[in-house]
Design a protein around this motif. Structure first.
Motif, short mmCIF file in Angstrom:
data_model
loop_
_atom_site.label_atom_id
_atom_site.label_comp_id
_atom_site.label_asym_id
_atom_site.label_seq_id
_atom_site.Cartn_x
_atom_site.Cartn_y
_atom_site.Cartn_z
N ILE A 111 0.84 -1.20 0.00
CA ILE A 111 0.00 0.00 0.00
C ILE A 111 0.88 1.25 0.00
O ILE A 111 0.59 2.23 -0.71
N THR A 112 1.95 1.22 0.78
CA THR A 112 2.88 2.36 0.80
C THR A 112 3.49 2.57 -0.58
O THR A 112 3.63 3.71 -1.06
N LEU A 113 3.86 1.45 -1.25
CA LEU A 113 4.40 1.54 -2.61
C LEU A 113 3.40 2.20 -3.55
O LEU A 113 3.77 3.05 -4.37
N ALA A 114 2.12 1.85 -3.42
CA ALA A 114 1.09 2.44 -4.27
C ALA A 114 0.91 3.93 -3.97
O ALA A 114 0.71 4.74 -4.88
N LEU A 115 0.94 4.29 -2.70
CA LEU A 115 0.80 5.71 -2.33
C LEU A 115 1.98 6.53 -2.86
O LEU A 115 1.82 7.69 -3.26
N ILE A 116 3.18 5.91 -2.86
CA ILE A 116 4.34 6.59 -3.44
C ILE A 116 4.14 6.76 -4.95
O ILE A 116 4.40 7.83 -5.52
N GLY B 202 10.59 6.51 -0.47
CA GLY B 202 11.28 6.12 0.76
C GLY B 202 10.50 6.39 2.03
O GLY B 202 11.00 6.14 3.13
N ALA B 203 9.24 6.86 1.90
CA ALA B 203 8.44 7.16 3.08
C ALA B 203 8.04 5.89 3.82
O ALA B 203 7.93 4.82 3.23
N ASN B 204 7.82 6.01 5.12
CA ASN B 204 7.34 4.90 5.93
C ASN B 204 5.82 4.77 5.80
O ASN B 204 5.13 5.71 5.38
N ALA B 205 5.30 3.61 6.18
CA ALA B 205 3.86 3.38 6.11
C ALA B 205 3.13 4.33 7.06
O ALA B 205 3.48 4.43 8.24
N PRO B 206 2.08 5.02 6.59
CA PRO B 206 1.28 5.88 7.46
C PRO B 206 0.55 5.06 8.53
O PRO B 206 0.33 3.86 8.36
N TRP C 4 -2.61 4.99 9.37
CA TRP C 4 -3.87 4.36 8.94
C TRP C 4 -3.62 3.07 8.15
O TRP C 4 -4.42 2.13 8.23
N VAL C 5 -2.49 3.02 7.44
CA VAL C 5 -2.14 1.81 6.71
C VAL C 5 -1.79 0.68 7.68
O VAL C 5 -2.24 -0.46 7.53
N ILE C 6 -1.01 1.02 8.71
CA ILE C 6 -0.61 0.03 9.71
C ILE C 6 -1.85 -0.53 10.42
O ILE C 6 -1.99 -1.75 10.58
N VAL C 7 -2.75 0.35 10.82
CA VAL C 7 -3.94 -0.08 11.57
C VAL C 7 -4.84 -0.95 10.71
O VAL C 7 -5.31 -2.01 11.13
N SER C 8 -5.10 -0.53 9.46
CA SER C 8 -6.02 -1.29 8.60
C SER C 8 -5.43 -2.65 8.24
O SER C 8 -6.15 -3.66 8.21
N CYS C 9 -4.13 -2.72 8.00
CA CYS C 9 -3.51 -4.01 7.69
C CYS C 9 -3.52 -4.93 8.90
O CYS C 9 -3.73 -6.15 8.78
N ALA C 10 -3.29 -4.38 10.08
CA ALA C 10 -3.33 -5.18 11.30
C ALA C 10 -4.71 -5.77 11.51
O ALA C 10 -4.86 -6.95 11.86
N LEU C 11 -5.75 -4.98 11.30
CA LEU C 11 -7.12 -5.47 11.47
C LEU C 11 -7.46 -6.54 10.43
O LEU C 11 -8.11 -7.54 10.74
N ALA C 12 -7.02 -6.34 9.18
CA ALA C 12 -7.34 -7.29 8.12
C ALA C 12 -6.69 -8.65 8.36
O ALA C 12 -7.33 -9.69 8.24
#
Length: 384
Positions: free
Chosen positions: A200-205, A213-217, A219-227
């Motif tokens: 998802i971070t790759l797609a946002l980039i 080179g940005a880190n995962a936001p 909201w991305v971490i939370v949604s992936c953890a829940l999924a």
């Protein structure tokens, strides 16, 4: 909503769908042995795995960084490429789950993304050296390392407890399995949830929403953890049955040794940022525990079948990802991505419907192994 926003939304939905399949496909890596030995009831086991996978997703982002910028040139990746790559990885995950083969969700994801990227921009955009050093070499070594650790651990636990009665030893190691299985689930969350975060971070980039080179936001971490937590709770009973009953008949001491080896190897790989296959590690550990226990039978024919699936995972998911990209690109624009997404949904429903006839459930997952992932029905049911 613009066409680009719609594609981004579909990409995020597809990525979380992959994370969900990753959860139920890989629950067996952590809980199959505990379910097989009776250390945990099936539904309690998958519930515990879900909670710990969710927690583990917050502990590290090293693997996410590897996926986001370490395998392909980020500037060549588009949202269509990411959607196609995820589609290929999900289809391979569903096919292997349906067959009860514990293949690597990690390699399916990496293969799908690489296949779609190559279809879009050619092979030069792949960082082949990084792919070999961080994916292929660990994939080849990890089952043997984990198997060796588990075999030695199994020999030691039986030797140390040789004067303990069978009943007391079984009870003690069942309790120990709760802790070791929990560590595997936690380790799985630290490694596997990161991969979808990275995609998802790759797609946002690629979309320009994040700098290279940005880190995962958050909201991305939370949604992936829940999924991945929800997917773990659903429980991939077909794969759980193969790992828990198919490879070898597992005693509690073996289970604890194999789970401990699995957790140790996965946590080490996470620290180095390697997107390791938890399936390879867990399978190697279970086989190693069978080798380490006197009188245990390892079903090598099934192990060879699984190893064959592992060899095909990267190229097969890459081909599926490439085909998905060619379809989306051939139709063009948002419509192409929507068509691929709808095909993915239809295929997912078809796999689910087929898996219910007959179904592997918490009630029959521990039935005696007869050579098939589908348990033999009781005599009265067979007559009906």
């Amino acid at each position: 909503m613009t066409g680009n926003d719609a594609v981004l939304a579909l990409m995020v939905a597809t990525a979380l769908g992959f994370d969900f399949t990753n959860g139920f496909h890989d629950t067996g890596n952590a809980m199959a042995t505990s379910i097989a030995t009776g250390a945990l009831p099936p539904r309690v086991a998958v519930g515990l795995s879900a909670v710990l996978n969710l927690a583990g997703a917050f502990l590290s982002t090293a693997v996410a960084a590897t996926i986001a910028s370490g395998l392909v040139a980020a500037h060549e990746v588009t949202l269509t490429v990411v959607c196609a790559g995820l589609t290929g990885s999900i289809l391979w995950n569903l096919a292997t789950w349906f067959l009860g083969i514990p293949s690597s969700s990690s390699h399916a994801l990496i293969g799908g993304v690489i296949g779609a990227t190559v279809a879009a921009a050619g092979p030069s955009v792949v960082k082949w050296q990084e792919l070999v050093s961080k994916v292929i070499v660990p994939a080849l070594l990890s089952p043997f390392v984990a198997g060796g650790v588990a075999a030695i651990g199994t020999v030691l636990v039986y030797r140390i407890t040789r004067r303990v009665s069978e009943g007391a030893r079984g009870h003690g190691f069942r309790l120990g399995q709760i802790g070791s299985a929990s560590m595997v689930s936690l380790a799985h969350g630290t490694n596997d949830a990161q991969k979808t975060m990275g995609v998802i971070t790759l797609a946002l980039i690629a979309d320009g929403a994040l700098p290279t080179g940005a880190n995962a936001p958050t909201w991305v971490i939370v949604s992936c953890a829940l999924a991945i937590g929800l997917g773990s709770y659903v429980g991939g009973w077909r794969v759980i049955r193969t790992l828990g009953k198919g490879l070898t008949e597992i005693a509690p001491a073996q289970g604890m040794a194999s789970e401990s080896a699995t957790a140790a190897v996965i946590l080490c790989s996470t620290d180095f940022g390697y997107p390791l296959s938890t399936t390879h590690v867990a399978t190697g550990s279970i086989v190693g525990s069978g080798i380490g226990r006197n009188g245990a039978e390892v079903r090598w024919r099934l192990a060879r079948r699984m190893a064959t699936a592992w060899l095909f995972t990267l190229p097969a998911s890459a081909l599926l990802g490439a085909v998905a990209f060619w379809i989306a690109d051939g139709i063009g624009g948002t419509a192409g991505v929507v068509v691929v997404f709808l095909v993915l949904v239809a295929a997912s429903v078809a796999f689910f419907v087929a898996s219910r006839r007959p179904a592997v459930t918490p009630e029959n997952v521990n039935a005696a192994w007869t050579g098939s992932v589908i348990p033999t029905p009781p005599a009265d049911e067979a007559v009906r």
